[in-house]
Write an enzyme that holds these catalytic residues in place. Structure first.
Site, short mmCIF file in Angstrom:
data_model
loop_
_atom_site.label_atom_id
_atom_site.label_comp_id
_atom_site.label_asym_id
_atom_site.label_seq_id
_atom_site.Cartn_x
_atom_site.Cartn_y
_atom_site.Cartn_z
N LYS A 1 0.22 -6.49 -6.46
CA LYS A 1 0.16 -5.17 -7.11
C LYS A 1 0.56 -5.28 -8.58
O LYS A 1 -0.10 -4.71 -9.46
CB LYS A 1 1.07 -4.20 -6.37
CG LYS A 1 0.61 -3.85 -4.97
CD LYS A 1 1.64 -3.00 -4.25
CE LYS A 1 1.22 -2.71 -2.81
NZ LYS A 1 2.22 -1.90 -2.09
N CYS B 1 6.12 -3.29 -5.85
CA CYS B 1 6.95 -3.25 -4.64
C CYS B 1 6.07 -3.08 -3.41
O CYS B 1 4.98 -2.51 -3.48
CB CYS B 1 7.93 -2.09 -4.68
SG CYS B 1 9.03 -2.04 -6.09
N ASP B 2 6.59 -3.55 -2.27
CA ASP B 2 5.93 -3.28 -1.00
C ASP B 2 7.00 -3.27 0.08
O ASP B 2 7.93 -4.07 0.04
CB ASP B 2 4.87 -4.33 -0.67
CG ASP B 2 4.02 -3.92 0.50
OD1 ASP B 2 3.12 -3.07 0.32
OD2 ASP B 2 4.28 -4.40 1.63
N SER B 3 6.85 -2.36 1.03
CA SER B 3 7.86 -2.23 2.08
C SER B 3 7.22 -2.26 3.47
O SER B 3 6.11 -1.77 3.66
CB SER B 3 8.62 -0.91 1.93
OG SER B 3 9.32 -0.86 0.71
N GLY C 1 9.65 -6.02 -0.71
CA GLY C 1 9.34 -7.09 -1.65
C GLY C 1 9.25 -6.54 -3.05
O GLY C 1 8.78 -5.41 -3.26
#
Length: 202
Positions: free
Chosen positions: A55, A72-74, A110
């Site tokens: 991203k 970010c990634d969750s 992340g």
């Protein structure tokens, strides 16, 4: 210095604003499913970090100035070891909550920070944060009312800490900002790795 948030998450934006940062919001358009499918048996930690990095990199390609881009990634790793992103439908969210109620899960987020000068990436830092979440037991009526709001359909793990879902979280062990979507302590550490102080972006 431009601070660019590569996410359309209103929760991440709210965390940053409350912490004194007014980011430029850009949406990457990364095909998360395709990227995940292209990785060879990643751990959940590797997956959220890879997605966050993709991203940030997608947004960085369109920057032509000095900037910091944060992606970010969750995902939620439940007690049975399964990993879940956004449920997307009421049926999936209901099933997940039936399994999660009264258990614990680990919210993994992340992060990727890219430092740009003149539109070129000159430094990068990545990492992830893991926070234990203790889920309560909503009644059937409470769960149906929560599902009807639509909130759990569009968030990792089918719950929020800072919204209506907070009623059904008994507690957490770790960083609350990470559960909301962007870990302030980890982001600060990653910014330092690319030679940016938090005070530079206030």
């Amino acid at each position: 210095m431009r601070f660019v948030l590569a996410s359309q998450s209103p929760a991440r934006l709210a965390v940053l604003r409350a912490a004194g940062v007014e980011p430029v919001v850009r949406v990457s358009g990364v095909d998360e499913d395709a990227l995940a499918a292209s990785l060879a048996d990643p751990t959940p930690e590797e997956l959220v970090t890879a997605l966050a990095t993709a991203k940030a990199e997608a947004i960085a390609r369109d920057e032509d100035d000095d900037a910091v881009v944060v992606g970010c990634d969750s995902m939620l790793r439940t007690a049975d070891g399964e990993v879940h992103g956004k449920p997307g439908t009421v049926e999936v969210a209901r099933e997940r909550w039936k399994k999660m109620a009264g258990t614990t899960g680990t919210l993994l987020t992340g992060h990727a920070v890219l430092r740009l000068r003149g539109g070129r990436v000159v430094a990068r830092a990545v990492g992830h944060e893991a926070t234990l979440v203790r889920f309560g037991r909503p009644s059937d009526d409470e769960l149906e009312a929560y599902l009807a709001t639509g909130e759990p359909l569009h968030v990792a793990g089918a719950f929020t800490l800072d919204g209506l879902g907070g009623w059904f979280v008994d507690g957490i062990d770790g960083d609350p900002s990470s559960v909301i979507g962007i870990s302030l302590p980890l982001t600060r550490a990653l910014l330092r790795q690319v030679d940016v102080a938090v005070s530079d972006i206030w």
